[in-house]
Design an enzyme around this catalytic site. Structure first.
Site, PDB file in Angstrom:
ATOM      1  N   ASP A 114      -5.484   0.035  -2.519  1.00 46.26           N
ATOM      2  CA  ASP A 114      -5.757  -0.950  -1.469  1.00 46.26           C
ATOM      3  C   ASP A 114      -7.247  -1.316  -1.488  1.00 46.26           C
ATOM      4  OD1 ASP A 114      -5.159  -2.474   0.823  1.00 46.26           O
ATOM      5  OD2 ASP A 114      -5.713  -0.824   2.158  1.00 46.26           O
TER       6      ASP A 114
ATOM      7  N   HIS B 278      -2.713  -8.537   5.627  1.00 41.76           N
ATOM      8  CA  HIS B 278      -3.467  -7.307   5.906  1.00 41.76           C
ATOM      9  C   HIS B 278      -3.666  -7.185   7.417  1.00 41.76           C
ATOM     10  CE1 HIS B 278      -5.032  -5.847   1.917  1.00 41.76           C
ATOM     11  NE2 HIS B 278      -4.387  -6.947   1.575  1.00 41.76           N
TER      12      HIS B 278
END
Ligand code: 13P
Length: 287
Positions: free
Chosen positions: A84, A207
């Site tokens: 990530d 996100h």
């Protein structure tokens, strides 16, 4: 066995649901997420930030732990292990360590450099069947010391990055990592629509998935978001349950101080949070 995110995201895009990316921080996190997703029959992406990778002593440790745990727990749903917000070097290290997916976050770089590095990583990853996420328009808020400005992505830049062969694209649409401020105006669906119009049908990533009202998350999914990232919400539910246990003095009763007891309420709370998010994203029964 770990799988790339490609197939699960194409199915999610076409089936109009979101695959959860739950970020992991340690063994308890990983076990709770895997067990919750297995119970709900949801595909899952385990996100590992650069900081969380370092905390768990490195990407090799993470990769070995996740692979062994998927096997030991008899997990049958598709599991993707994903870096990530990776740096260029971090992405290469994760490919080496056996991750099945990487994100290269070049959103803070000049667009030409973002394009060049993304292109190189796509060619390395593709050869190994590893999926790649790219980002345009930094996501707001703070995560692991990385502070984004919360910009909205430029749809033309999104089109350029989407054309490089990436599997999925994270585009800033007013979303923020961490807890949303009281006066947060909500997701910019106009920007999402413009990004969608310029990027064809590449699966989009949302996100900062913690704390966005469910109707906005579902609307984003209906407009092309196929992956929703959640980190803070699990941290908050774990912390709340752990605090309640300690404040109730339960660590002082019998062997309540044993970490297997002390961490259990937080573990159970994370399972409930995962299940709740899976229902919201509509990925239950989609494994
Ligand atoms: P939250 O911590 O706000 O859920 O964001 C997670 C995320 O976007 C990871 O990349």
């Amino acid at each position: 066995m770990l799988v790339s995110a490609e197939e699960m995201l194409i199915k999610a895009r076409d089936g109009h649901y979101g695959v959860p990316q739950f970020n992991i921080n340690n063994l308890e996190w990983t076990k709770a997420i895997l067990n919750a997703c297995e119970e709900m029959k949801s595909p899952v992406i385990l996100g590992v930030s650069m900081g969380a990778g370092k905390y768990m002593t490195g990407f090799k440790t993470v990769s070995a732990m996740v692979k062994a745990m998927v096997d030991s727990l008899g997990i049958t749903v598709p599991v993707c292990l994903h870096l990530d917000h990776g740096t260029y070097d971090g992405a290469k290290a994760c490919i080496e360590a056996g991750f099945s997916s990487i994100m290269f976050d070049g959103s803070s770089l000049p667009i030409d450099e973002n394009i060049a590095k993304t292109t190189e990583l796509v060619s390395i990853a593709k050869e190994k069947g590893i999926s790649v996420e790219a980002e345009v328009g930094a996501i707001g808020g703070e995560e692991d010391g990385v502070v984004g400005m919360g910009e909205c992505a430029d749809p033309d830049q999104c089109a350029k990055i989407a054309s490089l062969g990436v599997t999925m694209l994270a585009a800033g649409i007013g979303n923020i990592h961490g807890v949303y401020p009281e006066n947060w105006p909500g997701l910019r669906f106009d920007v999402l629509e413009a990004v969608r119009a310029k990027t064809g049908n590449i699966p989009l990533v949302l996100h900062g998935g913690s704390g966005i009202p469910d109707d906005q998350v579902r609307k984003a999914i209906s407009m092309g978001v196929a992956k929703v990232n959640v980190n803070t919400e699990l941290q908050l539910s774990f912390a709340k349950a752990t605090r309640e246990y300690i404040e109730a003095g339960k660590d002082k009763i019998g062997k309540g101080y044993d970490p297997r007891k002390l961490l259990l309420p937080g573990y159970n709370a994370m399972i409930e949070t995962c299940k709740d998010r899976i229902r919201c994203f509509g990925s239950d029964g989609k494994a």
